[in-house]
Design a protein around this motif. Sequence first.
Motif, short mmCIF file in Angstrom:
data_model
loop_
_atom_site.label_atom_id
_atom_site.label_comp_id
_atom_site.label_asym_id
_atom_site.label_seq_id
_atom_site.Cartn_x
_atom_site.Cartn_y
_atom_site.Cartn_z
N MET A 141 0.82 -1.20 0.00
CA MET A 141 0.00 0.00 0.00
C MET A 141 0.86 1.26 0.00
SD MET A 141 -3.16 -1.01 -0.17
CE MET A 141 -4.07 0.46 0.21
N ILE A 142 2.03 1.21 -0.62
CA ILE A 142 2.90 2.38 -0.70
C ILE A 142 3.22 2.69 -2.17
CG2 ILE A 142 3.92 2.09 1.58
CD1 ILE A 142 6.40 0.91 0.14
N VAL A 143 3.64 3.92 -2.41
CA VAL A 143 4.06 4.35 -3.74
C VAL A 143 5.41 5.03 -3.59
CG1 VAL A 143 3.51 5.82 -5.71
CG2 VAL A 143 1.66 4.74 -4.43
N GLN A 144 6.35 4.61 -4.41
CA GLN A 144 7.69 5.20 -4.36
C GLN A 144 7.87 6.20 -5.49
OE1 GLN A 144 10.05 1.65 -4.65
NE2 GLN A 144 10.17 1.45 -2.42
N ILE A 145 8.53 7.32 -5.19
CA ILE A 145 8.95 8.27 -6.21
C ILE A 145 10.47 8.18 -6.26
CG2 ILE A 145 9.06 10.68 -6.93
CD1 ILE A 145 6.45 11.15 -5.47
N GLN A 146 10.99 7.77 -7.41
CA GLN A 146 12.43 7.58 -7.54
C GLN A 146 12.87 7.89 -8.96
OE1 GLN A 146 12.44 2.78 -8.11
NE2 GLN A 146 12.56 3.52 -6.04
N ILE A 179 -5.38 5.88 -14.54
CA ILE A 179 -4.26 4.93 -14.50
C ILE A 179 -4.29 4.29 -13.12
CG2 ILE A 179 -1.76 4.66 -14.67
CD1 ILE A 179 -1.81 7.28 -16.39
N LYS A 180 -4.53 2.98 -13.08
CA LYS A 180 -4.76 2.28 -11.81
C LYS A 180 -3.55 1.44 -11.41
CE LYS A 180 -9.72 1.89 -12.55
NZ LYS A 180 -10.86 0.99 -12.61
N GLY A 181 -3.52 1.10 -10.12
CA GLY A 181 -2.53 0.18 -9.60
C GLY A 181 -1.11 0.70 -9.61
N ILE A 182 -0.92 1.99 -9.40
CA ILE A 182 0.43 2.58 -9.44
C ILE A 182 1.20 2.17 -8.19
CG2 ILE A 182 1.75 4.73 -9.51
CD1 ILE A 182 -0.69 5.96 -10.97
N LYS A 183 2.34 1.56 -8.40
CA LYS A 183 3.22 1.13 -7.31
C LYS A 183 4.47 1.99 -7.20
CE LYS A 183 0.70 -2.60 -6.73
NZ LYS A 183 -0.50 -2.43 -6.00
N LYS A 184 4.87 2.59 -8.34
CA LYS A 184 6.12 3.34 -8.35
C LYS A 184 6.05 4.41 -9.43
CE LYS A 184 9.64 0.62 -8.16
NZ LYS A 184 10.73 -0.29 -8.53
N ILE A 185 6.66 5.55 -9.15
CA ILE A 185 6.78 6.64 -10.12
C ILE A 185 8.27 6.87 -10.33
CG2 ILE A 185 6.32 9.06 -10.59
CD1 ILE A 185 3.88 8.80 -8.68
N ALA A 191 7.72 7.55 -15.63
CA ALA A 191 7.16 6.22 -15.89
C ALA A 191 6.35 5.81 -14.67
CB ALA A 191 8.29 5.22 -16.14
N LEU A 192 5.11 5.46 -14.92
CA LEU A 192 4.23 4.98 -13.85
C LEU A 192 4.23 3.46 -13.91
CD1 LEU A 192 1.29 7.44 -14.52
CD2 LEU A 192 3.13 7.70 -12.89
N VAL A 193 4.82 2.83 -12.89
CA VAL A 193 4.89 1.38 -12.84
C VAL A 193 3.63 0.88 -12.17
CG1 VAL A 193 6.23 -0.59 -12.04
CG2 VAL A 193 7.41 1.51 -12.73
N THR A 194 2.85 0.09 -12.93
CA THR A 194 1.58 -0.42 -12.44
C THR A 194 1.58 -1.94 -12.44
OG1 THR A 194 0.50 -0.52 -14.60
CG2 THR A 194 0.42 1.59 -13.46
N ASP A 195 0.47 -2.51 -12.01
CA ASP A 195 0.31 -3.96 -12.03
C ASP A 195 0.35 -4.51 -13.46
OD1 ASP A 195 -0.03 -3.93 -9.27
OD2 ASP A 195 -2.20 -3.69 -9.44
N GLU A 196 -0.06 -3.68 -14.41
CA GLU A 196 -0.16 -4.13 -15.80
C GLU A 196 1.00 -3.67 -16.67
OE1 GLU A 196 -3.99 -2.81 -17.08
OE2 GLU A 196 -5.01 -3.94 -15.50
N GLY A 197 2.05 -3.15 -16.07
CA GLY A 197 3.19 -2.70 -16.85
C GLY A 197 3.58 -1.28 -16.51
N ASN A 251 -6.81 -2.84 -7.31
CA ASN A 251 -6.22 -1.92 -8.29
C ASN A 251 -5.61 -0.69 -7.62
OD1 ASN A 251 -6.97 -3.47 -10.55
ND2 ASN A 251 -9.01 -2.60 -10.50
N GLY A 252 -5.13 -0.82 -6.40
CA GLY A 252 -4.57 0.29 -5.66
C GLY A 252 -3.07 0.18 -5.56
N PRO A 253 -2.45 0.98 -4.77
CA PRO A 253 -2.98 1.84 -3.72
C PRO A 253 -3.53 3.18 -4.20
CG PRO A 253 -0.60 1.94 -3.70
CD PRO A 253 -0.99 0.96 -4.76
N VAL A 254 -3.19 3.60 -5.44
CA VAL A 254 -3.69 4.87 -5.94
C VAL A 254 -4.06 4.76 -7.42
CG1 VAL A 254 -2.42 6.34 -4.30
CG2 VAL A 254 -1.35 5.71 -6.46
N HIS A 255 -4.96 5.66 -7.84
CA HIS A 255 -5.31 5.83 -9.25
C HIS A 255 -4.95 7.26 -9.61
CE1 HIS A 255 -8.83 2.74 -8.79
NE2 HIS A 255 -7.66 2.22 -8.49
#
Length: 164
Positions: free
Chosen positions: A1-6, A155-161, A106-112, A138-142
Amino acid sequence: MIVQIQGNVKFPITLDPTVWIFDDRKMTFDQVFHPEKAKAEEEEEDEIKRKSLRFTREVYQQKLNPPVNKSIRRQEKEQILKGTFLMPLKPFLHTSEPDSEVKEAALVTDEGEQTISADQLAESVLLFAEEGKPLKENGPVHLYFNDGSNRSHPIKGIKKIVMK
């Protein structure tokens, strides 16, 4: 349930959207995409606050202790438990201090991975709570663009930016 900005940033950061419900920067879905409806609700809320203040002043004039206004707190609690909330992304990007050469993300999601411009990312908002609950599916954020152009297909399921 976290999102990284890197990526090409001075300070890589980790965002925890589950605590944003307590953040004053959060906005309701209506505030972002239906400002005229949100303004009417705010005016109604302001009227309630004015009446509350007038009542409090009258009680003070009588030298009584004013009662605690539980109805406003209850209303705010109900809004948190039932609301759909978004958070602007710009303050977090500012904190991470992207390099001046960053042009896209680049938004890294569950689908690519999906690439968007850095300017478009900075003007976007993240949906983190729907009907008062964190986005588990489809989380943690859209991600929604501020202009509403992708309102029906965020854009759903973002895990990393990753800033590039």
